[in-house]
Design an enzyme around this catalytic site. Structure first.
Site, PDB file in Angstrom:
ATOM      1  N   ASP A 141      86.188  39.074 114.971  1.00  0.00           N
ATOM      2  CA  ASP A 141      86.478  40.321 114.246  1.00  0.00           C
ATOM      3  C   ASP A 141      85.181  40.926 113.732  1.00  0.00           C
ATOM      4  O   ASP A 141      85.142  41.503 112.640  1.00  0.00           O
ATOM      5  CB  ASP A 141      87.447  40.027 113.093  1.00  0.00           C
ATOM      6  CG  ASP A 141      88.006  41.300 112.456  1.00  0.00           C
ATOM      7  OD1 ASP A 141      88.349  41.258 111.246  1.00  0.00           O
ATOM      8  OD2 ASP A 141      88.068  42.333 113.151  1.00  0.00           O
ATOM      9  N   LYS A 144      82.541  44.720 118.537  1.00  0.00           N
ATOM     10  CA  LYS A 144      83.148  44.682 119.887  1.00  0.00           C
ATOM     11  C   LYS A 144      82.139  44.318 120.967  1.00  0.00           C
ATOM     12  O   LYS A 144      82.461  43.617 121.914  1.00  0.00           O
ATOM     13  CB  LYS A 144      83.802  46.019 120.164  1.00  0.00           C
ATOM     14  CG  LYS A 144      82.863  47.234 120.098  1.00  0.00           C
ATOM     15  CD  LYS A 144      83.638  48.536 120.127  1.00  0.00           C
ATOM     16  CE  LYS A 144      82.770  49.752 119.916  1.00  0.00           C
ATOM     17  NZ  LYS A 144      81.756  49.967 120.947  1.00  0.00           N
ATOM     18  N   ASP A 169      90.411  40.491 117.375  1.00  0.00           N
ATOM     19  CA  ASP A 169      90.941  41.718 116.789  1.00  0.00           C
ATOM     20  C   ASP A 169      90.364  42.928 117.544  1.00  0.00           C
ATOM     21  O   ASP A 169      89.343  42.825 118.223  1.00  0.00           O
ATOM     22  CB  ASP A 169      90.557  41.813 115.299  1.00  0.00           C
ATOM     23  CG  ASP A 169      91.279  42.959 114.586  1.00  0.00           C
ATOM     24  OD1 ASP A 169      90.738  43.462 113.595  1.00  0.00           O
ATOM     25  OD2 ASP A 169      92.380  43.350 115.040  1.00  0.00           O
ATOM     26  N   ASN A 170      91.027  44.071 117.437  1.00  0.00           N
ATOM     27  CA  ASN A 170      90.500  45.358 117.896  1.00  0.00           C
ATOM     28  C   ASN A 170      90.262  45.465 119.396  1.00  0.00           C
ATOM     29  O   ASN A 170      89.345  46.188 119.818  1.00  0.00           O
ATOM     30  CB  ASN A 170      89.198  45.690 117.166  1.00  0.00           C
ATOM     31  CG  ASN A 170      89.325  45.549 115.675  1.00  0.00           C
ATOM     32  OD1 ASN A 170      88.692  44.698 115.066  1.00  0.00           O
ATOM     33  ND2 ASN A 170      90.160  46.383 115.078  1.00  0.00           N
ATOM     34  N   GLU A 199      94.756  48.710 111.544  1.00  0.00           N
ATOM     35  CA  GLU A 199      95.136  48.458 110.153  1.00  0.00           C
ATOM     36  C   GLU A 199      95.393  49.745 109.372  1.00  0.00           C
ATOM     37  O   GLU A 199      94.629  50.695 109.439  1.00  0.00           O
ATOM     38  CB  GLU A 199      94.055  47.632 109.429  1.00  0.00           C
ATOM     39  CG  GLU A 199      92.641  48.125 109.603  1.00  0.00           C
ATOM     40  CD  GLU A 199      91.925  47.463 110.766  1.00  0.00           C
ATOM     41  OE1 GLU A 199      92.582  47.011 111.710  1.00  0.00           O
ATOM     42  OE2 GLU A 199      90.693  47.426 110.753  1.00  0.00           O
TER      43      GLU A 199
HETATM   44  C1  LIG Z   1      85.556  51.174 111.514  1.00  0.00           C
HETATM   45  C2  LIG Z   1      86.637  51.620 112.462  1.00  0.00           C
HETATM   46  N1  LIG Z   1      86.840  52.946 112.579  1.00  0.00           N
HETATM   47  C3  LIG Z   1      87.811  53.428 113.377  1.00  0.00           C
HETATM   48  C4  LIG Z   1      88.597  52.580 114.129  1.00  0.00           C
HETATM   49  C5  LIG Z   1      88.401  51.203 114.044  1.00  0.00           C
HETATM   50  C6  LIG Z   1      87.413  50.714 113.210  1.00  0.00           C
HETATM   51  C7  LIG Z   1      87.241  49.225 113.095  1.00  0.00           C
HETATM   52  C8  LIG Z   1      88.377  48.431 112.834  1.00  0.00           C
HETATM   53  C9  LIG Z   1      88.254  47.049 112.744  1.00  0.00           C
HETATM   54  O1  LIG Z   1      89.327  46.236 112.495  1.00  0.00           O
HETATM   55  C10 LIG Z   1      86.998  46.425 112.910  1.00  0.00           C
HETATM   56  N2  LIG Z   1      86.899  45.052 112.834  1.00  0.00           N
HETATM   57  C11 LIG Z   1      85.705  44.487 112.970  1.00  0.00           C
HETATM   58  N3  LIG Z   1      84.561  45.201 113.203  1.00  0.00           N
HETATM   59  C12 LIG Z   1      84.583  46.549 113.332  1.00  0.00           C
HETATM   60  O2  LIG Z   1      83.522  47.166 113.554  1.00  0.00           O
HETATM   61  C13 LIG Z   1      85.858  47.229 113.175  1.00  0.00           C
HETATM   62  C14 LIG Z   1      85.987  48.631 113.262  1.00  0.00           C
HETATM   63 MG   LIG Z   2      88.948  44.168 112.932  1.00  0.00          MG
END
Ligand SMILES: Cc1ncccc1-c1cc(O)c2nc[nH]c(=O)c2c1
Ligand SMILES: [Mg+2]
Length: 214
Positions: A141, A144, A169-170, A199
């Site tokens: 997490d 990416k 995640d993501n 989230e």
């Molecule tokens: C920051 C953000 N903005 C728009 C859409 C998604 C995100 C986002 C969401 C997450 O859960 C993340 N987890 C780990 N690391 C990340 O960089 C990260 C970024």
């Molecule tokens: Mg995340």
């Protein structure tokens, strides 16, 4: 000077959550993110999926990449059996400071070690610095673009065993397409995708579970 979002999140936890109650810390952060300021915690929907996977694996050794403010760290640590070795890595020193205080507010400071540094530098040090042979459960997490190089690092460093579970995640938003292609095309992993949402939003996202086959 203006406080940071993690600092404002910490204040909300210290004000609204009961000391020693992981559930109240989780609720206070989710409330803050829903009603005050969005923040990139795994959140309640994906967090429930994380909970179910951790409970199913019942790991003796755990690694989290990307502590941020410690929300998922608290979610995971509250479910672990006594004696479990849990390490979480965070690149940003300001986040380390906030996370340690949020984890302490939950009363879980003795369950987890928060280590400052980059995953690329620290993963090869896991054996020598922390006496780890292999990880039973890994939560990705952090960033990416590090998912793929870091899973390859786990393999090269012999940190996976038959049955090790990785949860990422993501994988949709922001997205980790190269990582997904790698695990889904490799004969060494068995994969399952858990659809969910980014989230605290209605945007599509999800978690990818990958079991190392040895
Ligand atoms: C920051 C953000 N903005 C728009 C859409 C998604 C995100 C986002 C969401 C997450 O859960 C993340 N987890 C780990 N690391 C990340 O960089 C990260 C970024
Ligand atoms: Mg995340």
């Amino acid at each position: 000077t203006r406080s940071t979002r993690p600092q404002r999140m910490l204040k909300a936890v210290q004000k609204n959550a009961t000391k020693g109650s992981p559930e109240s810390v989780i609720s206070a952060i989710d409330y803050f993110c829903k009603h005050s300021e969005w923040a990139m915690n795994v959140g309640d929907e994906k967090g429930s999926i994380l909970d179910s996977v951790v409970t199913e694996v019942n790991p003796s050794t755990v690694l989290e990449l990307g502590t941020y403010c410690g929300y998922s760290t608290v979610r995971i640590a509250r479910l672990l059996s006594p004696g479990t070795k849990f390490i979480t890595l965070e690149f940003n020193p300001a986040n380390v400071t906030v996370a340690r205080q949020i984890i302490a507010h939950a009363g879980l400071q003795d369950k987890v070690t928060v280590v400052e540094g980059s995953s690329g530098d620290l993963i090869p040090q896991m054996k020598e610095r922390f006496g780890i042979t292999t990880f039973d459960f890994i939560f990705l997490d952090h960033w990416k673009d590090r998912y793929l190089p870091d899973i390859k690092l786990f393999e090269e460093c012999g940190l996976l065993r038959k049955g090790s579970v990785l949860l990422a995640d993501n994988v949709i938003c922001p997205g980790a397409p190269e990582y997904l292609e790698y695990v889904r095309n490799s004969p060494r992993y068995e994969n399952r995708y858990y659809p969910a949402h980014l989230e605290y939003t209605k945007v599509e996202d999800g978690l990818e579970k990958s079991v190392f086959l040895g």
